[in-house]
Design a protein around this motif. Structure first.
Motif, short mmCIF file in Angstrom:
data_model
loop_
_atom_site.label_atom_id
_atom_site.label_comp_id
_atom_site.label_asym_id
_atom_site.label_seq_id
_atom_site.Cartn_x
_atom_site.Cartn_y
_atom_site.Cartn_z
N HIS A 183 0.82 -1.23 0.00
CA HIS A 183 0.00 0.00 0.00
C HIS A 183 0.85 1.28 0.00
O HIS A 183 0.63 2.17 -0.82
CB HIS A 183 -0.93 0.01 1.20
CG HIS A 183 -1.80 1.24 1.27
ND1 HIS A 183 -2.71 1.57 0.28
CD2 HIS A 183 -1.89 2.24 2.19
CE1 HIS A 183 -3.33 2.69 0.59
NE2 HIS A 183 -2.84 3.13 1.75
N ILE A 184 1.79 1.38 0.93
CA ILE A 184 2.57 2.61 1.10
C ILE A 184 3.89 2.49 0.34
O ILE A 184 4.65 1.55 0.56
CB ILE A 184 2.85 2.88 2.59
CG1 ILE A 184 1.54 2.95 3.37
CG2 ILE A 184 3.63 4.18 2.76
CD1 ILE A 184 1.72 3.12 4.87
N PRO A 185 4.21 3.44 -0.55
CA PRO A 185 5.46 3.36 -1.31
C PRO A 185 6.67 3.40 -0.38
O PRO A 185 6.63 4.01 0.69
CB PRO A 185 5.42 4.57 -2.24
CG PRO A 185 4.41 5.50 -1.63
CD PRO A 185 3.43 4.65 -0.91
N ILE A 186 7.75 2.76 -0.79
CA ILE A 186 8.95 2.74 0.02
C ILE A 186 9.96 3.76 -0.52
O ILE A 186 9.90 4.16 -1.68
CB ILE A 186 9.59 1.33 0.09
CG1 ILE A 186 10.08 0.87 -1.28
CG2 ILE A 186 8.61 0.34 0.68
CD1 ILE A 186 10.82 -0.46 -1.26
N ALA A 187 10.87 4.19 0.33
CA ALA A 187 11.88 5.18 -0.05
C ALA A 187 12.85 4.58 -1.05
O ALA A 187 13.13 3.37 -1.05
CB ALA A 187 12.63 5.67 1.19
N THR A 188 13.39 5.42 -1.91
CA THR A 188 14.24 4.96 -3.00
C THR A 188 15.71 4.88 -2.62
O THR A 188 16.48 4.18 -3.28
CB THR A 188 14.13 5.91 -4.21
OG1 THR A 188 14.63 7.20 -3.82
CG2 THR A 188 12.69 6.03 -4.66
N ASP A 221 4.43 9.02 4.81
CA ASP A 221 3.84 8.42 3.62
C ASP A 221 4.79 7.55 2.82
O ASP A 221 4.52 7.19 1.68
CB ASP A 221 3.23 9.49 2.69
CG ASP A 221 2.04 10.16 3.35
OD1 ASP A 221 1.39 9.53 4.18
OD2 ASP A 221 1.77 11.32 3.02
N THR A 222 5.93 7.22 3.36
CA THR A 222 6.76 6.16 2.77
C THR A 222 7.35 5.35 3.90
O THR A 222 7.50 5.82 5.02
CB THR A 222 7.93 6.70 1.91
OG1 THR A 222 8.79 7.48 2.75
CG2 THR A 222 7.45 7.53 0.75
N ILE A 223 7.67 4.10 3.61
CA ILE A 223 8.38 3.29 4.60
C ILE A 223 9.85 3.73 4.53
O ILE A 223 10.60 3.37 3.64
CB ILE A 223 8.27 1.79 4.26
CG1 ILE A 223 6.80 1.36 4.33
CG2 ILE A 223 9.09 0.98 5.24
CD1 ILE A 223 6.18 1.48 5.70
N GLY A 224 10.25 4.56 5.46
CA GLY A 224 11.58 5.15 5.37
C GLY A 224 12.43 4.90 6.58
O GLY A 224 13.53 5.43 6.69
N SER A 225 11.99 4.09 7.54
CA SER A 225 12.77 3.84 8.74
C SER A 225 13.35 2.44 8.65
O SER A 225 12.65 1.45 8.83
CB SER A 225 11.89 3.97 9.99
OG SER A 225 12.62 3.67 11.15
N TYR A 226 14.65 2.34 8.32
CA TYR A 226 15.26 1.03 8.08
C TYR A 226 16.26 0.65 9.15
O TYR A 226 17.06 -0.24 8.97
CB TYR A 226 15.98 1.01 6.73
CG TYR A 226 15.24 1.70 5.63
CD1 TYR A 226 13.93 1.38 5.34
CD2 TYR A 226 15.86 2.69 4.87
CE1 TYR A 226 13.25 2.03 4.33
CE2 TYR A 226 15.18 3.33 3.86
CZ TYR A 226 13.88 3.00 3.60
OH TYR A 226 13.22 3.64 2.59
#
Length: 842
Positions: free
Chosen positions: A737-742, A769-774
């Motif tokens: 659903h939620i776009p991920i960071a590039t 609004d993005t999965i950005g916590s890795y």
């Protein structure tokens, strides 16, 4: 060329000021003199001599400039009494082409000069006999001033100390001369106070040496020198001929001495000279000597230094006497930098060296962004701190710091990593800190220039890729990159340099350019008004084409009697209030969804990436099966953030743990239906499901919408399926659903491809609004799996932001070679006539 332009400018200035004088002689007098006594009337004077005579006649007063003025042969500056005089330049210019001094006050006068520009081609200001001279906000352009006598000097008069205060002034030194000089016997002293003043040498860039350019040519007795927040440049000695003097250098003062053969400080005669240097001052000495004592000097030079940033720009060590030992090891910094050749993180390395026998308490490298501020201040610890410029410091440590030791020098590295923008330039400088026995803290710095020591990742990568040899060299492990060309990098390293970094830099224009976007989608419209994106994915396996249709964000909503009767307050509303207050046309939403599903009913697969429901009600769950799942065997779906809320914004009132528990309960409500579509472990598993079509493409849907993160249960499943796809040669398409960071800064702020909720968005590293916590947990594990399988994952598909975007995720293949994974973000179905993405897999 600069000299010629400046000389021409001065010539033009002299012509203009002479013309102004002639005009004022016919009209307004160039000077007005007002006496200090009450009731004294003002007098207009046509020459400087007349104005000066009048103010002495009045017993003191004010001389106002009314225009520019050029001195004439009959002008004289000799005063006759110890009076108070104020000279207001009012922004005008006084030009001296005469043999007489510009000003001469030798009788103990108290003189203040305000806002006057002086252009002098020969003479100077002379003060003596206890005169107190204050110069405020003035500019002096002087040329060919006598070497030893100075711009401002003491020469005659009775045996009284004379004081000169210079504040907020600019002095330009052309063709020689000192600024302050004392040619009187030692019984007459000169006190100099410089505040926020600059003394400059414009004859050559970099403040080069020229004839007589001793900025402080203090030949005899200069009792006190105070320098605060000022910049002074010298082509010869900085402070010369001191005896029984007190020198105080305070504030953010910068003293630059460019001559490479003479002392920075020089002491002659007898007595002790005391030098105090504040911790924020900066000394730049290109010479081989810190200070010297002449043969006639019998006493020593005392230093009181607090954490001195001592910049010695010569590569030689300092030479000095035994009294103060500044003969410390100076670190060196290699030109250029190197970059990390892996995709796990952006990083750039600087390398420095220092003598193995150094006695430094600490040595290392400081790194800071190269900005305009850096070019205007000293690149030192204290100057950076004073200017509020942040910097990184890698200091010597017991372990893991030294690169190697060849017996004569220690080589060491400093790495800056986690750099979000590889086009950003950073500067580095090596340093060594010492604390000798007299507790004078001294920091020695390496040479620095932007040309040699300022770099960005993409610039280094570009240069590295293009630094190729014509022949193979086994000693440097060159690899062939083209016919007749070799590179000292492995194939994997070369791929990273060329694809991840170097292509962004254009040497011809010294600019960074965006990467082209392959596999862009086209835009079509169906007969019933649905906007359709078209992309093609070629697996290389042949066979019949497979049609996959991606839709997203349907936002359906219905209420039944049970929902209406529910009086529970969710967030701030009941279910009925949420329905009524949502700014949505739910009938249009359902019509668009039905139209799309019917239009693409013959597709091999339809995948819905979340927000099927606008908010969760009993009737919405039931009706969704009538619209979506009943009678269709070709549906895959995942949930979004709206599917598990009962009032918009509800999740914001809970902690992450509390919301996780609520979501799990809501998912149970969705799973418990008569149709039982969302069966755990089955084709419609709400968290993770897959399907292989045509023995060539694997579709995987995985939930990241319900809580905004990936889930622990997905990690092993995804890992196993990606390895299966790699071994079987499947092309994988991921849906969430939620776009991920590039991980690519090119996508910090990109424009959408069609109408929708957003015009631009950050797809680089934004958490919103993005999965950005890795950094930890399942999201990191899933993300790491995605970006290390760029050879099998041919596309990622999502919605959520209600606008159409194309991005590329930085990734590597099985061999570690750089590649990208296209990410397609689809507009919401409820906008306009509806939106869909048709994927043709060949």
């Amino acid at each position: 060329m600069k000299k010629k332009i400046l000389s021409l400018a001065l010539a033009c200035l002299m012509i203009m000021t002479a013309f102004a004088t002639m005009v004022s002689a016919e009209g307004t007098a160039p000077f007005t003199v007002t006496g200090n006594d009450v009731g004294e009337t003002a007098s207009d004077c046509s020459t400087w001599a007349a104005a000066l005579a009048k103010v002495y006649e009045y017993g003191g007063g004010t001389i106002d400039f009314n225009s520019d003025y050029t001195m004439v042969s009959t002008d004289t500056n000799a005063g006759t009494a110890a009076i108070e005089i104020t000279i207001n330049g009012n922004g005008y210019t006084l030009t001296d082409t005469n043999a007489a001094d510009v000003f001469k006050f030798v009788n103990g006068e108290t003189v203040t000069v305000n806002k006057l520009t002086i252009t002098s081609t020969w003479k100077r200001i002379e003060v003596a006999g206890g005169t107190q001279l204050t110069i405020n906000g003035c500019t002096w352009v002087g040329k060919n001033i006598n070497d030893e006598k100075g711009y401002i000097r003491t020469n005659s008069g009775t045996s009284f100390d004379t004081t000169v205060n210079v504040s907020d002034c600019t002095l330009w030194l052309y063709g020689g001369g000192t600024v302050f000089g004392n040619t009187s016997p030692s019984t007459r002293g000169l006190t100099v106070n410089l505040i926020s003043t600059s003394i400059n040498d414009p004859d050559a860039e970099g403040y080069s040496e020229h004839s007589g350019a001793t900025i402080y040519g203090l030949t005899y007795q200069v009792r006190n020198v105070s320098i605060s927040n000022s910049t002074i440049c010298s082509g010869k000695r900085m402070l010369r001929g001191l005896s029984n003097a007190n020198i105080n250098i305070a504030g953010s003062s910068k003293l630059i001495q460019t001559n490479n053969t003479v002392e920075f400080f020089n002491v002659t005669g007898t007595g002790t000279t005391n030098v105090t240097i504040g911790k924020d001052a900066c000394i730049i000495n290109n010479g081989t000597k810190w200070y010297g004592i002449s043969g006639s000097a019998t006493e020593r030079l005392n230093f009181n230094v607090t954490d001195l940033d001592f910049l010695k720009t010569s590569s030689d060590k300092g030479e000095t006497t035994d009294e103060v030992d500044l003969n410390y090891a100076i670190p060196t910094l290699e030109d250029g930098a190197s970059v990390r050749t892996t995709l796990s993180d952006n990083g750039m390395r600087f390398t420095a060296a220092i003598a193995s026998d150094n006695q430094a308490d600490e040595y290392g490298i400081i790194i800071t962004p190269t900005t305009k501020t850096l070019t205007e201040i000293s690149f030192t610890h204290s100057a950076l701190t004073a200017a509020s410029v942040k910097y990184a410091q890698v200091a010597s440590m017991d372990n893991g710091f030294k690169k190697d030791d060849d017996g004569e020098k220690i080589t060491y590295n400093a790495v800056i990593q986690g750099m979000k923008d590889p086009t950003k330039e950073y500067s580095a400088r090596a340093y060594a800190k010492y604390t000798p026995e007299d507790n004078v803290n001294v920091t020695m710095y390496s040479d620095y220039s932007a040309e040699n020591n300022a770099r960005s990742i993409v610039y280094v990568a570009y240069k590295a890729v293009n630094d190729t040899s014509a022949t193979y060299d086994a000693d440097t492990y060159n690899c062939k990159i083209a016919d007749g060309k070799y590179s000292p990098y492995s194939a994997t390293q070369y791929s990273v340099l060329e694809n991840k970094y170097a292509y962004r830099y254009d040497e011809a224009t010294e600019s960074y350019t965006a990467k082209k976007e392959p596999n862009r989608w086209s835009d079509n419209t169906t007969e019933n008004g649905i906007s359709v994106r078209e992309i093609i994915i070629d697996t290389g396996k042949g066979g019949e084409d497979i049609e996959i249709v991606h839709i997203s964000d349907l936002h359906l909503a219905w209420l039944n009697d049970i929902d209406i009767a529910d009086k529970t307050i969710y967030y701030d509303k009941t279910l009925k209030e949420t329905y009524e207050k949502r700014s949505m046309d739910f009938s249009k939403n359902s019509e668009n969804a039905k139209k799309a599903l019917n239009t693409f009913s013959n597709a091999d697969q339809i995948v819905i990436t979340g927000d099927i429901y606008d908010f969760l009600t009993n009737e919405t769950v039931a009706q969704s099966f009538n619209y979506i799942f009943d009678g269709r065997e070709n549906i895959m779906a995942c949930l979004g953030n709206h599917d598990v809320v009962k009032a918009i914004g509800e999740e914001n009132t809970y902690t992450a743990e509390e919301w996780q528990n609520i979501v799990d309960g809501r998912i149970g409500e969705i799973e418990t239906t008569e149709k039982d579509y969302w069966t755990e472990g089955g084709e419609g598993d709400i968290f993770y499901s897959k399907k292989v079509l045509g023995n060539k493409v694997m579709l995987i849907q995985l939930d990241n919408g319900t809580t905004g993160e990936f889930r622990e249960a997905q990690v092993n499943l995804l890992s196993a399926d990606l390895e299966l796809a790699r071994s079987e040669g499947y092309s994988v398409l991921l849906f969430y659903h939620i776009p991920i960071a590039t991980g690519n800064p090119e996508y910090k702020d990109i424009a959408c491809d069609d109408k929708g909720q957003l015009d631009t968005k950050n797809f680089y590293n934004s958490k919103a609004d993005t999965i950005g916590s890795y950094s930890s947990g399942a999201s990191k594990d899933v993300y790491d799996l995605i970006v290390t399988h760029g050879d099998v994952i041919k596309g990622c598909f999502s919605g959520h932001v209600h606008s159409g975007f194309y991005t590329e995720i930085d990734a590597v293949d099985a061999e570690g070679m750089y590649t990208v994974i296209p990410q397609y973000v689809l507009n919401a179905m409820f906008y306009d006539g509806g939106y869909a993405l048709r994927i043709t897999v060949k």
